[in-house]
Design an enzyme around this catalytic site. Structure first.
Site, PDB file in Angstrom:
ATOM      1  N   ASP A  27      44.053  49.912  37.886  1.00  0.00           N
ATOM      2  CA  ASP A  27      43.284  49.393  39.006  1.00  0.00           C
ATOM      3  C   ASP A  27      42.918  50.529  39.969  1.00  0.00           C
ATOM      4  OD1 ASP A  27      42.042  47.491  40.555  1.00  0.00           O
ATOM      5  OD2 ASP A  27      43.874  46.861  41.584  1.00  0.00           O
ATOM      6  N   ASN A  29      39.531  51.996  40.178  1.00  0.00           N
ATOM      7  CA  ASN A  29      38.367  52.825  39.827  1.00  0.00           C
ATOM      8  C   ASN A  29      37.255  52.723  40.868  1.00  0.00           C
ATOM      9  OD1 ASN A  29      39.627  53.614  37.483  1.00  0.00           O
ATOM     10  ND2 ASN A  29      38.493  52.223  36.155  1.00  0.00           N
ATOM     11  N   SER A  72      39.343  42.198  31.716  1.00  0.00           N
ATOM     12  CA  SER A  72      39.869  40.837  31.691  1.00  0.00           C
ATOM     13  C   SER A  72      38.761  39.827  31.428  1.00  0.00           C
ATOM     14  CB  SER A  72      40.550  40.510  33.027  1.00  0.00           C
ATOM     15  OG  SER A  72      39.584  40.259  34.031  1.00  0.00           O
ATOM     16  N   ASN A  75      36.524  39.642  34.375  1.00  0.00           N
ATOM     17  CA  ASN A  75      35.695  40.788  34.760  1.00  0.00           C
ATOM     18  C   ASN A  75      34.216  40.610  34.448  1.00  0.00           C
ATOM     19  OD1 ASN A  75      38.236  43.313  34.047  1.00  0.00           O
ATOM     20  ND2 ASN A  75      37.756  42.232  35.942  1.00  0.00           N
TER      21      ASN A  75
END
Length: 256
Positions: A27, A29, A72, A75
């Site tokens: 996590d 980015n 995910s 996403n």
């Protein structure tokens, strides 16, 4: 920061206490890119370089399975241009990295609703799996278009169908049967992570391996994924090694 939990002081890696399976929620980015006034895709690009670094570090450390939460089922709600870019990453990534994976004896596996991926993404992933299928070292397992609730729901459906077809007796349904219908079943005894890491400071699970992490140790790192390096990873493994894992039991007192 690391989550607060009583630990014993450990200052260096113990080669006899390496976690067999480490799972990481990668996590940060987007925030990494924003801090640099760059588009979010720049963060994803740099994040793939971190994947290379941590994969090789974990392999050299003796970790047997490294599971990375790459994309995910939720996403897909992100902006279309960002999703399209993420879906294009496996092609270039694996083209350059597969030779190094083979050199390090690392095999690639993927779990998730992969049939829903774009054709070029799925082709790149399947090619990497095939090219590294002979490797016998660490398993680099990507969770791609993965969601734990969906995984568990599908497992329940499969078991219910088997019961409806009189292939199993409902009274025989147990934890092992459920585990055998999850996407991590191919990992056998290594299916459940010993250590779950989430980067970027967020402290939530985000629908990741809900069944498998029942007894995992959790560490939440403030470091954004693109900044996550070998030294940071090693420090978190040392943090893990200082934990007392009791699996619901009581810690044995030392005899005096």
């Amino acid at each position: 920061m690391l989550n607060s939990k009583k630990t014993k002081k450990v200052t260096q890696i113990d080669p006899d206490n390496i976690p067999s399976h480490v799972a990481i929620i990668m996590d940060g980015n987007g925030r990494w890119a924003k801090k640099r006034y760059l588009p979010r895709i720049a963060g994803h690009k740099q994040g793939m370089e971190t994947v290379k670094t941590i994969t090789k570090t974990a392999s050299h450390m003796g970790i047997k399975v490294l599971t990375l939460y790459a994309f995910s089922t939720e996403n897909w709600k992100r902006p279309k241009d960002e999703v399209s870019y993420i879906m294009s990453l496996p092609g270039a990534f694996f083209d350059k990295f597969v030779p190094e994976l083979i050199e390090n004896n690392v095999s690639v596996r993927v779990m998730g609703m992969t049939e829903q991926l774009p054709k070029q993404t799925l082709a790149a992933v399947n090619k990497a799996v095939e090219q590294t299928s002979h490797c016998t070292g660490m398993i680099l397992n990507f969770a791609l278009n993965y969601g734990a609730r969906m995984e568990i729901t599908n497992a329940v459906k499969e078991i219910a169908l088997a019961a409806a077809n009189h292939e199993i007796d409902p009274v025989d349904i147990d934890e092992n049967m459920i585990a055998d219908h999850l996407m991590t079943a191919f990992l056998g005894d290594l299916a459940d992570p010993d250590l779950l890491i989430r980067t970027s400071g967020e402290e939530r699970i985000s629908n990741f391996l809900l069944w498998q992490i029942a007894y995992s140790e959790f560490i939440f790192s403030e470091t954004l994924w693109p900044d996550f390096d070998a030294d940071t990873f090693e420090k978190l493994v040392i943090e893990y090694q200082g934990r007392h894992r009791r699996f619901g039991g009581l810690e044995k007192e030392s005899k005096k």
